[in-house]
Design a protein around this motif. Structure first.
Motif, PDB file in Angstrom:
ATOM      1  N   GLU A  98       0.823  -1.217   0.000  1.00  0.00           N
ATOM      2  CA  GLU A  98       0.000   0.000   0.000  1.00  0.00           C
ATOM      3  C   GLU A  98       0.857   1.267   0.000  1.00  0.00           C
ATOM      4  O   GLU A  98       0.517   2.248  -0.660  1.00  0.00           O
ATOM      5  N   PHE A  99       1.971   1.261   0.729  1.00  0.00           N
ATOM      6  CA  PHE A  99       2.867   2.422   0.673  1.00  0.00           C
ATOM      7  C   PHE A  99       3.448   2.578  -0.725  1.00  0.00           C
ATOM      8  O   PHE A  99       3.616   3.702  -1.209  1.00  0.00           O
ATOM      9  N   ALA A 100       3.747   1.470  -1.394  1.00  0.00           N
ATOM     10  CA  ALA A 100       4.259   1.540  -2.768  1.00  0.00           C
ATOM     11  C   ALA A 100       3.231   2.191  -3.686  1.00  0.00           C
ATOM     12  O   ALA A 100       3.579   3.007  -4.550  1.00  0.00           O
ATOM     13  N   LYS A 101       1.958   1.852  -3.505  1.00  0.00           N
ATOM     14  CA  LYS A 101       0.888   2.478  -4.305  1.00  0.00           C
ATOM     15  C   LYS A 101       0.803   3.975  -4.014  1.00  0.00           C
ATOM     16  O   LYS A 101       0.632   4.776  -4.931  1.00  0.00           O
ATOM     17  N   ALA A 102       0.910   4.341  -2.733  1.00  0.00           N
ATOM     18  CA  ALA A 102       0.860   5.760  -2.362  1.00  0.00           C
ATOM     19  C   ALA A 102       2.034   6.514  -2.967  1.00  0.00           C
ATOM     20  O   ALA A 102       1.872   7.622  -3.496  1.00  0.00           O
ATOM     21  N   LEU A 103       3.217   5.915  -2.927  1.00  0.00           N
ATOM     22  CA  LEU A 103       4.409   6.575  -3.461  1.00  0.00           C
ATOM     23  C   LEU A 103       4.393   6.626  -4.986  1.00  0.00           C
ATOM     24  O   LEU A 103       4.989   7.524  -5.575  1.00  0.00           O
ATOM     25  N   LYS A 104       3.697   5.697  -5.617  1.00  0.00           N
ATOM     26  CA  LYS A 104       3.541   5.774  -7.062  1.00  0.00           C
ATOM     27  C   LYS A 104       2.665   6.979  -7.424  1.00  0.00           C
ATOM     28  O   LYS A 104       2.915   7.663  -8.413  1.00  0.00           O
ATOM     29  N   LEU A 105       1.663   7.242  -6.585  1.00  0.00           N
ATOM     30  CA  LEU A 105       0.790   8.402  -6.798  1.00  0.00           C
ATOM     31  C   LEU A 105       1.513   9.714  -6.485  1.00  0.00           C
ATOM     32  O   LEU A 105       1.303  10.718  -7.155  1.00  0.00           O
ATOM     33  N   ASP A 106       2.318   9.699  -5.433  1.00  0.00           N
ATOM     34  CA  ASP A 106       3.056  10.898  -5.012  1.00  0.00           C
ATOM     35  C   ASP A 106       4.394  10.462  -4.409  1.00  0.00           C
ATOM     36  O   ASP A 106       4.465  10.127  -3.224  1.00  0.00           O
ATOM     37  N   PRO A 107       5.454  10.468  -5.216  1.00  0.00           N
ATOM     38  CA  PRO A 107       6.766  10.002  -4.742  1.00  0.00           C
ATOM     39  C   PRO A 107       7.333  10.822  -3.579  1.00  0.00           C
ATOM     40  O   PRO A 107       8.283  10.396  -2.936  1.00  0.00           O
ATOM     41  N   ARG A 108       6.746  11.964  -3.295  1.00  0.00           N
ATOM     42  CA  ARG A 108       7.240  12.810  -2.206  1.00  0.00           C
ATOM     43  C   ARG A 108       6.326  12.764  -0.976  1.00  0.00           C
ATOM     44  O   ARG A 108       6.471  13.584  -0.073  1.00  0.00           O
ATOM     45  N   GLN A 109       5.406  11.819  -0.934  1.00  0.00           N
ATOM     46  CA  GLN A 109       4.494  11.697   0.204  1.00  0.00           C
ATOM     47  C   GLN A 109       5.328  11.330   1.437  1.00  0.00           C
ATOM     48  O   GLN A 109       5.798  10.211   1.575  1.00  0.00           O
ATOM     49  N   GLU A 110       5.527  12.309   2.312  1.00  0.00           N
ATOM     50  CA  GLU A 110       6.477  12.163   3.414  1.00  0.00           C
ATOM     51  C   GLU A 110       6.126  11.043   4.383  1.00  0.00           C
ATOM     52  O   GLU A 110       6.996  10.286   4.802  1.00  0.00           O
TER      53      GLU A 110
END
Length: 193
Positions: A160-172
């Motif tokens: 799920e974090f990989a999916k979030a980072l694919k959407l926004d690579p800078r999601q802190e």
């Protein structure tokens, strides 16, 4: 309005580096951000008296949730959850209500260490992601429910974090907790990356 104004004043005070949470509550039952317990109880009673007024349920539920989260007040988070549930019943496709309701369940799970609350949070975030599948913030909060659950589901956390980072690579938060999950697993190579 009073709750919203209080939230804005508290955030303004934080940005001005003035203490807010460290101040002692006033002796008259007034919180440190200018909202009395009586004002809060009155608004909750008004919401209970008008259960079909969606706008009121939504606005009060969201404002009360933000206020409760800022104060880390589990009892008020419970009240906001109850009001947001009522708003969700009136309009199950309101993204903002779903996100704040998911956040309320998340906080309850976190404060009380309740697995059932994390599960309910996940379900609510899933409903929100159906409406806006490209919201990296909601995806990150969703991933955190797997990370903080007992026992943690680190495989699902990473997915799920990989999916979030694919959407926004800078999601802190996604970056921070992905790293933390790798460290938790002893995978320092991926944590370093």
């Amino acid at each position: 309005n009073s709750l919203n104004r209080s939230t804005i004043n508290a955030l303004r005070a934080q940005s001005d580096n003035r203490p807010t949470n460290s101040q002692a509550p006033a002796a008259n039952g007034q919180s440190d951000v200018g909202v009395s317990d009586e004002e809060i109880k009155s608004k909750i009673a008004e919401a209970d008296a008008n259960p079909t007024d969606f706008a009121f349920q939504k606005n009060l539920g969201r404002g009360l949730y933000r206020f409760a989260a800022m104060k880390r007040d589990a009892a008020l988070v419970e009240e906001s959850k109850r009001i947001l549930e009522r708003a969700k019943d009136l309009d199950p496709k309101d993204f903002d209500v779903l996100v704040d309701l998911g956040n309320a369940y998340f906080d309850i799970g976190y404060f009380k260490k309740e697995a059932a609350a994390f599960k309910k949070s996940r379900e609510t975030y899933e409903a929100a992601m159906v409406l806006k599948p490209n919201d990296a913030n909601v995806r990150t909060e969703y991933a955190l429910t797997f990370y903080l659950d007992e026992p943690a589901d680190l495989k699902r956390t990473h997915e799920e974090f990989a999916k979030a980072l694919k959407l926004d690579p800078r999601q802190e938060r996604a970056l921070q907790f992905t790293t933390s999950a790798y460290i938790r697993q002893g995978d320092f190579v991926n944590a370093t990356k």
